[in-house]
Design a protein around this motif. Sequence first.
Motif, PDB file in Angstrom:
ATOM      1  N   LYS A 275       0.834  -1.219   0.000  1.00 55.55           N
ATOM      2  CA  LYS A 275       0.000   0.000   0.000  1.00 55.55           C
ATOM      3  C   LYS A 275       0.860   1.257   0.000  1.00 55.55           C
ATOM      4  CE  LYS A 275      -4.041  -2.015   2.244  1.00 55.55           C
ATOM      5  NZ  LYS A 275      -4.906  -1.988   3.448  1.00 55.55           N
ATOM      6  N   LYS A 276       1.945   1.250   0.776  1.00 55.83           N
ATOM      7  CA  LYS A 276       2.833   2.412   0.837  1.00 55.83           C
ATOM      8  C   LYS A 276       3.499   2.671  -0.500  1.00 55.83           C
ATOM      9  CE  LYS A 276       6.704   4.292   3.475  1.00 55.83           C
ATOM     10  NZ  LYS A 276       7.677   4.044   4.586  1.00 55.83           N
ATOM     11  N   GLU A 277       3.929   1.590  -1.161  1.00 57.19           N
ATOM     12  CA  GLU A 277       4.544   1.745  -2.480  1.00 57.19           C
ATOM     13  C   GLU A 277       3.550   2.299  -3.490  1.00 57.19           C
ATOM     14  OE1 GLU A 277       6.137  -1.991  -3.553  1.00 57.19           O
ATOM     15  OE2 GLU A 277       7.908  -1.847  -2.240  1.00 57.19           O
ATOM     16  N   LYS A 278       2.291   1.865  -3.407  1.00 56.30           N
ATOM     17  CA  LYS A 278       1.273   2.381  -4.329  1.00 56.30           C
ATOM     18  C   LYS A 278       1.044   3.876  -4.118  1.00 56.30           C
ATOM     19  CE  LYS A 278      -1.354  -1.862  -5.167  1.00 56.30           C
ATOM     20  NZ  LYS A 278      -2.666  -2.533  -5.019  1.00 56.30           N
ATOM     21  N   ALA A 282       1.702   6.851  -6.836  1.00 61.26           N
ATOM     22  CA  ALA A 282       0.635   7.768  -7.261  1.00 61.26           C
ATOM     23  C   ALA A 282       1.083   9.227  -7.133  1.00 61.26           C
ATOM     24  CB  ALA A 282      -0.614   7.520  -6.424  1.00 61.26           C
ATOM     25  N   THR A 283       1.836   9.562  -6.086  1.00 61.45           N
ATOM     26  CA  THR A 283       2.316  10.930  -5.886  1.00 61.45           C
ATOM     27  C   THR A 283       3.273  11.334  -6.989  1.00 61.45           C
ATOM     28  OG1 THR A 283       2.085  10.661  -3.504  1.00 61.45           O
ATOM     29  CG2 THR A 283       3.503  12.447  -4.269  1.00 61.45           C
ATOM     30  N   LEU A 284       4.155  10.434  -7.389  1.00 62.16           N
ATOM     31  CA  LEU A 284       5.106  10.723  -8.457  1.00 62.16           C
ATOM     32  C   LEU A 284       4.380  10.983  -9.758  1.00 62.16           C
ATOM     33  CD1 LEU A 284       7.871   8.084  -7.668  1.00 62.16           C
ATOM     34  CD2 LEU A 284       8.003  10.565  -7.332  1.00 62.16           C
ATOM     35  N   ILE A 285       3.352  10.212 -10.037  1.00 62.59           N
ATOM     36  CA  ILE A 285       2.592  10.409 -11.281  1.00 62.59           C
ATOM     37  C   ILE A 285       1.895  11.766 -11.276  1.00 62.59           C
ATOM     38  CG2 ILE A 285       0.595   9.569 -12.584  1.00 62.59           C
ATOM     39  CD1 ILE A 285       1.386   6.765 -11.770  1.00 62.59           C
ATOM     40  N   GLU A 286       1.334  12.162 -10.115  1.00 67.38           N
ATOM     41  CA  GLU A 286       0.633  13.449 -10.022  1.00 67.38           C
ATOM     42  C   GLU A 286       1.591  14.604 -10.252  1.00 67.38           C
ATOM     43  OE1 GLU A 286      -2.072  15.915  -6.793  1.00 67.38           O
ATOM     44  OE2 GLU A 286      -1.502  13.840  -6.422  1.00 67.38           O
ATOM     45  N   ASP A 287       2.769  14.563  -9.649  1.00 63.77           N
ATOM     46  CA  ASP A 287       3.760  15.637  -9.832  1.00 63.77           C
ATOM     47  C   ASP A 287       4.193  15.718 -11.286  1.00 63.77           C
ATOM     48  OD1 ASP A 287       3.573  16.094  -7.171  1.00 63.77           O
ATOM     49  OD2 ASP A 287       5.376  14.956  -6.628  1.00 63.77           O
ATOM     50  N   ASP A 288       4.348  14.576 -11.937  1.00 67.81           N
ATOM     51  CA  ASP A 288       4.775  14.569 -13.336  1.00 67.81           C
ATOM     52  C   ASP A 288       3.713  15.173 -14.237  1.00 67.81           C
ATOM     53  OD1 ASP A 288       6.725  13.667 -15.359  1.00 67.81           O
ATOM     54  OD2 ASP A 288       5.027  12.427 -16.010  1.00 67.81           O
ATOM     55  N   ASP A 289       2.438  14.939 -13.926  1.00 67.75           N
ATOM     56  CA  ASP A 289       1.347  15.494 -14.741  1.00 67.75           C
ATOM     57  C   ASP A 289       1.287  17.007 -14.633  1.00 67.75           C
ATOM     58  OD1 ASP A 289       0.721  13.026 -15.587  1.00 67.75           O
ATOM     59  OD2 ASP A 289      -0.994  12.722 -14.233  1.00 67.75           O
ATOM     60  N   ASP A 290       1.626  17.574 -13.485  1.00 68.01           N
ATOM     61  CA  ASP A 290       1.597  19.030 -13.320  1.00 68.01           C
ATOM     62  C   ASP A 290       2.554  19.700 -14.280  1.00 68.01           C
ATOM     63  OD1 ASP A 290      -0.284  18.776 -11.405  1.00 68.01           O
ATOM     64  OD2 ASP A 290       1.112  18.917  -9.698  1.00 68.01           O
ATOM     65  N   ASP A 291       3.655  19.128 -14.615  1.00 67.44           N
ATOM     66  CA  ASP A 291       4.640  19.727 -15.511  1.00 67.44           C
ATOM     67  C   ASP A 291       4.207  19.660 -16.952  1.00 67.44           C
ATOM     68  OD1 ASP A 291       6.179  20.219 -13.311  1.00 67.44           O
ATOM     69  OD2 ASP A 291       7.383  18.377 -13.523  1.00 67.44           O
ATOM     70  N   ASN A 292       3.316  18.776 -17.299  1.00 67.67           N
ATOM     71  CA  ASN A 292       2.926  18.580 -18.696  1.00 67.67           C
ATOM     72  C   ASN A 292       1.556  19.149 -19.025  1.00 67.67           C
ATOM     73  OD1 ASN A 292       5.294  17.202 -19.225  1.00 67.67           O
ATOM     74  ND2 ASN A 292       4.412  15.235 -18.513  1.00 67.67           N
ATOM     75  N   ASP A 293       0.916  19.881 -18.089  1.00 68.46           N
ATOM     76  CA  ASP A 293      -0.397  20.450 -18.377  1.00 68.46           C
ATOM     77  C   ASP A 293      -0.314  21.458 -19.517  1.00 68.46           C
ATOM     78  OD1 ASP A 293      -1.645  18.957 -16.535  1.00 68.46           O
ATOM     79  OD2 ASP A 293      -1.711  20.516 -14.977  1.00 68.46           O
ATOM     80  N   VAL A 294      -1.366  21.589 -20.301  1.00 69.65           N
ATOM     81  CA  VAL A 294      -1.465  22.579 -21.378  1.00 69.65           C
ATOM     82  C   VAL A 294      -1.703  23.943 -20.761  1.00 69.65           C
ATOM     83  CG1 VAL A 294      -2.772  23.304 -23.391  1.00 69.65           C
ATOM     84  CG2 VAL A 294      -2.332  20.877 -22.995  1.00 69.65           C
ATOM     85  N   THR A 295      -0.924  24.947 -21.142  1.00 72.08           N
ATOM     86  CA  THR A 295      -1.090  26.319 -20.623  1.00 72.08           C
ATOM     87  C   THR A 295      -1.675  27.187 -21.724  1.00 72.08           C
ATOM     88  OG1 THR A 295       1.148  26.888 -21.306  1.00 72.08           O
ATOM     89  CG2 THR A 295       0.851  26.090 -19.054  1.00 72.08           C
TER      90      THR A 295
END
Length: 322
Positions: A275-278, A282-295
């Motif tokens: 559960k901790k690894e999951k 999930a946190t790493l994926i969320e941070d990565d998505d913030d950098d690729n959002d369309v502005t």
Amino acid sequence: MKLDTAPAIDVTVRVNGADLEEHDDTEHNEEYLKGVKYVECVPETDFAVHLYVRKPQLGGCNKDQIRCDVYLDGEFAIARLPNPYSTPAASSEWDFGAVESTINGRCIKQNFAFARLRTDDGPSKDLKPIDFKQQGEIKVKCTLVRTGKLSKMVTHDVASFKRAGDEVLPEKCLKGRSISNQVALGKAQPLATLPVFVHVDYPYGKQPFATYVFKYRSRRDLQIEGIIPRSPSPVPLEDRAPEDLSPEEARELVRRLRTRDSGRAKIKDENLRIKKEKRNHATLIEDDDDDNDVTITEEIRGRKRTRNSRDSAIEIIDLSGD
């Protein structure tokens, strides 16, 4: 075994001087002058046919004797002539448990013994199931006779009876019966006296006045054929009352509980780690998505607006708004 039609005689199968327990054959239709019982056998043990005679109930006359013919797995083995009138006693008994013969002028005997029967799923070839119809049976026929002259036996009187060997019997020959044993002959033992032949007459005819059939089976075979109940499964230690446990059983129960609790703890720790690894993933994926959002950038009205695509090599021009 005792028959209502022959109350003077009891016939049993004995091992080490004790009668084997008899079980009814529930599917056998009782025939006149014939009885059938199941008995439990153990491989590698000698056995004998035991005859008990009550002289007052026998009938006939004091010149009569009982001829006992013993058949093993459908083959004739021996014939014996016990004489109930040879003593003044009201009853007499005998054991017949060996084949007697002469080999090269030497007198020997070989005991009856139970042996394992080997079977396989191979083809029956030239073997016919009807030839093995009496496999797993000990049969005793009793006939009233009168004796004549005696003669020395110089040849094997049971040459047709074969010692059980290492041959394998096709399972098809048993036709679904659960049989895992057969009759064998034991090691040759010396005899002090030479066996003899006895010539007999049949004043009452050659029809036996009683026939006894014993179907010998291992305990497992008897359970498979439904002759005796299967052994009940033992109650688990966890389900038994604590006061009913012996010290050894109590220690075994404690050991099992400790092993089980230890296993549960390991499983719990492993689940927490997963559960901790999951969550971290999930946190790493969320941070990565913030950098690729369309502005989207917007300038003053009437001017061209531009949107940056994920693909930096393409510029999108928005002409709407005017």
